[in-house]
Structure formats: structure tokens, C-alpha cells
Design a protein around this motif. Structure first.
Motif, PDB file in Angstrom:
ATOM      1  N   GLY A  51       0.818  -1.217   0.000  1.00  0.00           N
ATOM      2  CA  GLY A  51       0.000   0.000   0.000  1.00  0.00           C
ATOM      3  C   GLY A  51       0.848   1.262   0.000  1.00  0.00           C
ATOM      4  O   GLY A  51       0.755   2.091  -0.906  1.00  0.00           O
ATOM      5  N   ASP A  52       1.697   1.384   0.993  1.00  0.00           N
ATOM      6  CA  ASP A  52       2.472   2.625   1.131  1.00  0.00           C
ATOM      7  C   ASP A  52       3.505   2.776   0.011  1.00  0.00           C
ATOM      8  O   ASP A  52       3.828   3.889  -0.391  1.00  0.00           O
ATOM      9  N   CYS A  53       4.046   1.639  -0.474  1.00  0.00           N
ATOM     10  CA  CYS A  53       5.153   1.735  -1.448  1.00  0.00           C
ATOM     11  C   CYS A  53       4.698   1.739  -2.906  1.00  0.00           C
ATOM     12  O   CYS A  53       5.402   2.277  -3.751  1.00  0.00           O
ATOM     13  N   PHE A  54       3.558   1.125  -3.214  1.00  0.00           N
ATOM     14  CA  PHE A  54       3.148   1.023  -4.626  1.00  0.00           C
ATOM     15  C   PHE A  54       1.793   1.666  -4.902  1.00  0.00           C
ATOM     16  O   PHE A  54       1.636   2.412  -5.859  1.00  0.00           O
ATOM     17  N   HIS A  55       0.808   1.337  -4.062  1.00  0.00           N
ATOM     18  CA  HIS A  55      -0.551   1.836  -4.312  1.00  0.00           C
ATOM     19  C   HIS A  55      -0.614   3.360  -4.099  1.00  0.00           C
ATOM     20  O   HIS A  55      -1.114   4.085  -4.963  1.00  0.00           O
ATOM     21  N   HIS A  56      -0.119   3.831  -2.981  1.00  0.00           N
ATOM     22  CA  HIS A  56      -0.258   5.253  -2.670  1.00  0.00           C
ATOM     23  C   HIS A  56       0.553   6.163  -3.601  1.00  0.00           C
ATOM     24  O   HIS A  56       0.043   7.214  -4.004  1.00  0.00           O
ATOM     25  N   PRO A  57       1.792   5.818  -3.978  1.00  0.00           N
ATOM     26  CA  PRO A  57       2.501   6.712  -4.914  1.00  0.00           C
ATOM     27  C   PRO A  57       1.766   6.869  -6.252  1.00  0.00           C
ATOM     28  O   PRO A  57       1.733   7.967  -6.828  1.00  0.00           O
TER      29      PRO A  57
END
Ligand SMILES: [Fe+2]
Ligand SMILES: [Fe+2]
Length: 193
Positions: A51-57
Motif C-alpha cells: 500500500g504505502d510503497c506502490f498503491h499510494h505513490p
């Protein structure tokens, strides 16, 4: 573009499923039972890793583009950018508390419960807002070029839990989800007659 929207929505579905597993563990505090802290940590670790590393960016890139197409969306989009930063801190905090419990460092169970309950509520609200306010506009407003920018915002990587081959870290969680889904299918077919 359609496939990127479908993937975006599917990832939200995956996150929601994980949050429901987390909620079951959080409910154990209320029932006076001991939660499965390892399972809780696996869930939070996945949401941080993927989530924090791929989805959110990628979302941050899509939000910025949406705001250029539709300036009236700037305010809600600023809140969602902020949500990503808050969620990153909240997940770090929850993972730290869970690691303390697992390593048998004293931590009040009410502290872990509060960190988990806050994380759950915040994450659910965030997902619901994106589904309601952002995805429909993204479908209408973002161009093919925009979607290329979104795709480039974070490298493609195999999903370590929902991909074809879950990594060792998430084997148990993947097995639990497969068991839950086959149980639900059996119930559906029994109800269907
Ligand atoms: Fe988001
Ligand atoms: Fe999202």
C-alpha cells in the motif's frame, strides 16, 4: 486505462478484505480474548509494503493530475494526500506496538487496541472516500497520457500476497483467505440449492 481503474478498484477490495481480518482480531480485545498478534502484524506489513510503497505513490500521481483537470477537487485531494502520510505514520505506530507485544516488551493491551482501532477506522474511511469521490472522476477525466504518468509513479512489482505466488512472509495469510473464500463459495452453493 480501464484496466488500471479495474486494478485500482481491485486493490481497494483486497485492502478491505484484509481490514476485515484485522477487525476480527481487534474484536478479540473487546471479548477479553487474546488476538493473533502475528497475523495482525502480517496484515499491517502487507499494507505498508504494498500500500504505502506502490498503491499510494500511483494514487498521489493520479490525484495531482485530477486536480489539474478539475481545480474544484483540490481540497478533497489535498486531504487524501494527507491521509497517505497519516496512514504511513499510523501503520508504523501499529507495527511498532505489535512488535513490542510479540517480543514480550510490556505494552498495555489498551494501547495496541487503540492503535489498531484508529488505523482500521482511518483506513476504511480513506478507501470509501477514494471509491466515492476519486475513481469516478479519474475514469472520466484522466487521459491515456495521464495513465502512463500514473503507471510510472511506482515500479510494477508482483503483489506479495494477492499475486500468483504469495511470498513466504504471507503464506499463512494467503492460506487463510483461500480457506475463507472457499467456505463462502460452499455456503453460497448450499444456499443456492
Ligand atoms: Fe489512497
Ligand atoms: Fe487507494
Amino acid at each position: 486505462m480501464t484496466s488500471q481503474i479495474a486494478q485500482w478498484h481491485a486493490e481497494h477490495g483486497n485492502f478491505s478484505l484484509l481490514l476485515s481480518f484485522l477487525e476480527e482480531q481487534v474484536a478479540r480485545f473487546r471479548d477479553g480474548e487474546s488476538p493473533d498478534y502475528h497475523l495482525m502484524l502480517e496484515i499491517v506489513s502487507y499494507l505498508r509494503e504494498f500500500g504505502d510503497c506502490f498503491h499510494h505513490p500511483r494514487e498521489d500521481a493520479a490525484f495531482a493530475l485530477l486536480a489539474t483537470h478539475e481545480p474544484r477537487m483540490r481540497l478533497p485531494i489535498n486531504r487524501l494526500h494527507q491521509d497517505h502520510r497519516v496512514l504511513a505514520v499510523a501503520s508504523e505506530e501499529l507495527a511498532a506496538r505489535l512488535n513490542q507485544v510479540i517480543s514480550e516488551t510490556y505494552v498495555r493491551s489498551a494501547t495496541v487496541e487503540a492503535a489498531a482501532a484508529l488505523y482500521l477506522a482511518y483506513y476504511r474511511h480513506h478507501l470509501a472516500t477514494e471509491e466515492r469521490q476519486i475513481l469516478p472522476h479519474a475514469r472520466l477525466l484522466l487521459t491515456a497520457q495521464d495513465w502512463e504518468v500514473v503507471a510510472r509513479a511506482a515500479p510494477s512489482c508482483p503483489d506479495p500476497l494477492f499475486g500468483d505466488t504469495p511470498t513466504q512472509t504471507y503464506q499463512r495469510l494467503a492460506g487463510m483467505m483461500a480457506a475463507r473464500s472457499s467456505g463462502e463459495k460452499k455456503q453460497d452453493s448450499a444456499a443456492g440449492g
